[in-house]
Enzyme design. Structure first.
Site, mmCIF file in Angstrom:
data_model
loop_
_atom_site.group_PDB
_atom_site.id
_atom_site.type_symbol
_atom_site.label_atom_id
_atom_site.label_comp_id
_atom_site.label_asym_id
_atom_site.label_seq_id
_atom_site.Cartn_x
_atom_site.Cartn_y
_atom_site.Cartn_z
ATOM 1 N N GLY A 13 91.121 116.721 27.606
ATOM 2 C CA GLY A 13 90.027 117.789 27.184
ATOM 3 C C GLY A 13 90.008 118.098 25.684
ATOM 4 O O GLY A 13 89.142 118.204 24.944
ATOM 5 N N ASN A 14 91.260 118.066 25.189
ATOM 6 C CA ASN A 14 91.380 118.465 23.862
ATOM 7 C C ASN A 14 90.882 117.239 22.834
ATOM 8 O O ASN A 14 90.646 117.782 21.609
ATOM 9 C CB ASN A 14 92.839 119.070 23.440
ATOM 10 C CG ASN A 14 93.592 117.780 23.283
ATOM 11 O OD1 ASN A 14 93.797 116.968 24.097
ATOM 12 N ND2 ASN A 14 94.950 117.807 22.685
ATOM 13 N N LYS A 130 88.241 119.982 42.943
ATOM 14 C CA LYS A 130 87.964 119.782 41.602
ATOM 15 C C LYS A 130 87.059 120.912 41.308
ATOM 16 O O LYS A 130 85.809 120.693 41.473
ATOM 17 C CB LYS A 130 87.666 118.424 41.016
ATOM 18 C CG LYS A 130 88.047 118.195 39.468
ATOM 19 C CD LYS A 130 87.840 116.681 39.218
ATOM 20 C CE LYS A 130 87.927 116.601 37.725
ATOM 21 N NZ LYS A 130 89.233 116.876 37.138
ATOM 22 N N LYS A 214 90.443 111.180 35.715
ATOM 23 C CA LYS A 214 90.098 110.114 34.643
ATOM 24 C C LYS A 214 91.755 109.509 34.473
ATOM 25 O O LYS A 214 91.747 108.224 34.072
ATOM 26 C CB LYS A 214 89.649 110.480 33.420
ATOM 27 C CG LYS A 214 90.665 111.741 32.546
ATOM 28 C CD LYS A 214 91.318 111.097 31.566
ATOM 29 C CE LYS A 214 92.109 112.071 30.786
ATOM 30 N NZ LYS A 214 92.891 113.081 31.385
ATOM 31 N N LYS A 276 98.751 112.784 35.606
ATOM 32 C CA LYS A 276 99.428 112.173 34.441
ATOM 33 C C LYS A 276 100.530 111.162 34.597
ATOM 34 O O LYS A 276 100.792 110.130 34.400
ATOM 35 C CB LYS A 276 99.247 112.850 33.270
ATOM 36 C CG LYS A 276 98.133 113.799 32.858
ATOM 37 C CD LYS A 276 98.142 114.265 31.813
ATOM 38 C CE LYS A 276 97.080 115.612 31.439
ATOM 39 N NZ LYS A 276 95.722 115.114 31.790
HETATM 40 P P1 ADP Z 1 93.761 117.026 29.766
HETATM 41 O O1 ADP Z 1 92.548 117.727 29.409
HETATM 42 O O2 ADP Z 1 94.402 116.084 28.771
HETATM 43 O O3 ADP Z 1 93.799 116.163 31.192
HETATM 44 P P2 ADP Z 1 95.363 119.212 31.272
HETATM 45 O O4 ADP Z 1 95.280 120.646 30.580
HETATM 46 O O5 ADP Z 1 94.891 118.802 32.581
HETATM 47 O O6 ADP Z 1 95.099 118.137 30.019
HETATM 48 O O7 ADP Z 1 96.963 118.871 31.471
HETATM 49 C C1 ADP Z 1 97.920 119.189 30.214
HETATM 50 C C2 ADP Z 1 98.659 120.489 30.568
HETATM 51 O O8 ADP Z 1 99.559 120.424 31.457
HETATM 52 C C3 ADP Z 1 99.414 120.716 29.407
HETATM 53 O O9 ADP Z 1 98.886 121.092 28.313
HETATM 54 C C4 ADP Z 1 100.255 121.688 29.805
HETATM 55 O O10 ADP Z 1 99.991 123.124 29.586
HETATM 56 C C5 ADP Z 1 100.458 121.662 31.407
HETATM 57 N N1 ADP Z 1 101.609 121.108 32.190
HETATM 58 C C6 ADP Z 1 101.924 121.383 33.463
HETATM 59 N N2 ADP Z 1 103.127 120.910 33.535
HETATM 60 C C7 ADP Z 1 103.759 120.447 32.677
HETATM 61 C C8 ADP Z 1 104.860 119.648 32.296
HETATM 62 N N3 ADP Z 1 105.784 119.569 33.422
HETATM 63 N N4 ADP Z 1 105.242 119.235 31.233
HETATM 64 C C9 ADP Z 1 104.259 119.290 30.080
HETATM 65 N N5 ADP Z 1 102.912 119.943 30.362
HETATM 66 C C10 ADP Z 1 102.682 120.429 31.652
HETATM 67 MG MG MG Z 2 92.932 117.181 32.954
#
Ligand code: ADP
Ligand code: MG
Length: 314
Positions: A13-14, A130, A214, A276
């Site tokens: 997202g970022n 979702k 994704k 992820k």
């Molecule tokens: P994207 O849009 O890149 O898919 P998400 O917001 O869905 O991002 O997922 C990334 C986020 O997951 C990070 O910003 C963090 O806040 C969160 N997160 C949850 N668990 C963890 C972890 N164990 N280590 C690092 N980040 C984590």
């Molecule tokens: Mg995400």
């Protein structure tokens, strides 16, 4: 010369922002990070999420039905297709410009509108999870349930949102074309928003009301393209154990075995970090020599050079 490393990048997202102007600005930074990898000697395939964008398209198409009684509501699969085209346009525009700015004029950039087959019996269809689109109040939520047969759920005290199924990707329909483009040296943007979800009905592929994760779609594409790296770019530089707690521990190198243990211990939040890490583990375990990385967009070059990020290996 060494064989080029084939890299599938999954943008979070970022890397794209939440609004039209935000995305226009964000893709310039994203393009720099991607061209850094190309200069590093990588063959790059780009996948990306579409959470805010598919919600925006969906809301715009609902607004159209209010304005014009002749317009039926737009299926979610079509909204995903529209989001692929919109994000693909901004990305390929920014990538082309960044390549030219660095004097690289022989690498074409193109977006592949991608359908991804899901299993119609995937249990995710019976448990939509979702959230997409904007928050609405209880009354609007009830109206949307009745008028569009949407499933609306209360989301942590902030109002109601539509929830949709998120089935697992099974087959990338356009993978042959994507492979041909990669092999001829193009930068390809594919599997946007996890791909347009379709189910097979004989020769017909029917759009499904779902949004594929994704991270899982990128993993499948990386395996299908026999990539060396799957790089998942997100909002954190590394993955942590005990994330956000006093005993937080950032991870540099994780084996598939260790990662599976950490998943079982519940270190990764479902819906954000968990998919992820699952995708990273799946890719790293799929064949010797395959490496997955999770890091920040701006750190992708450093991560490929082994300087940062969390690396998953067999
Ligand atoms: P994207 O849009 O890149 O898919 P998400 O917001 O869905 O991002 O997922 C990334 C986020 O997951 C990070 O910003 C963090 O806040 C969160 N997160 C949850 N668990 C963890 C972890 N164990 N280590 C690092 N980040 C984590
Ligand atoms: Mg995400």
């Amino acid at each position: 010369m060494d064989k080029k490393k084939r890299v599938v990048i999954a943008l979070g997202g970022n890397a794209l922002g939440n609004t039209l102007p935000e995305q226009m600005a964000a893709v310039k930074i994203t393009a720099k990070a991607i061209v850094d990898l190309i200069e590093e000697g990588c063959e790059v395939v780009v996948a990306h999420g579409n959470g805010p964008q598919v919600g925006m398209v969906n809301n715009a198409m609902i607004a159209l039905t209010h304005e014009d009684a002749q317009q039926p509501n737009t299926p979610l699969s079509v909204c995903v297709a529209m989001s692929q085209a919109y994000i693909g346009y901004d990305l390929q525009n920014a990538l082309r410009e960044e390549l030219l700015n660095r004097g690289i004029s022989d690498i074409p950039v193109a977006t592949m509108i991608t359908q991804v087959r899901v299993d119609e019996h995937d249990p995710a269809f019976d448990a939509p999870s979702k959230p997409i689109g904007k928050f609405v109040d209880a009354e609007q939520a009830k109206m949307m349930e009745e008028k569009y047969q949407y499933i609306m759920k209360e989301d942590s005290g902030r109002g109601y949102r539509r929830v949709v199924a998120s089935p697992k990707p099974v087959e990338i329909i356009e993978i042959g074309t994507i492979r041909t483009m990669v092999e001829s040296g193009d930068v390809v943007i594919a599997c946007g928003g996890g791909g347009i979800p379709v189910i097979r009905q004989g020769n017909h592929l029917k759009g499904a009301s779902a949004v594929i994760d994704k991270d899982f779609a990128s993993c499948l594409m990386a395996k299908e393209l026999d990539a060396d790296y799957l790089i998942i770019l997100t909002a954190v530089e590394q993955v942590a154990l005990n994330f956000g707690k006093p005993d937080e521990k950032w991870l540099d190198n994780v084996s598939v075995e260790e990662a599976n243990k950490y998943i079982e211990e519940g270190h990764f939040a479902p819906g954000s970090m968990l998919p992820k890490v699952q995708a990273a583990v799946d890719f790293a375990a799929s064949k010797p020599g395959r490496t997955a990385l999770i890091t920040l967009l701006e750190k992708s070059r450093d991560a490929v050079q082994g300087k940062t990020g969390t690396k998953f290996h067999a």
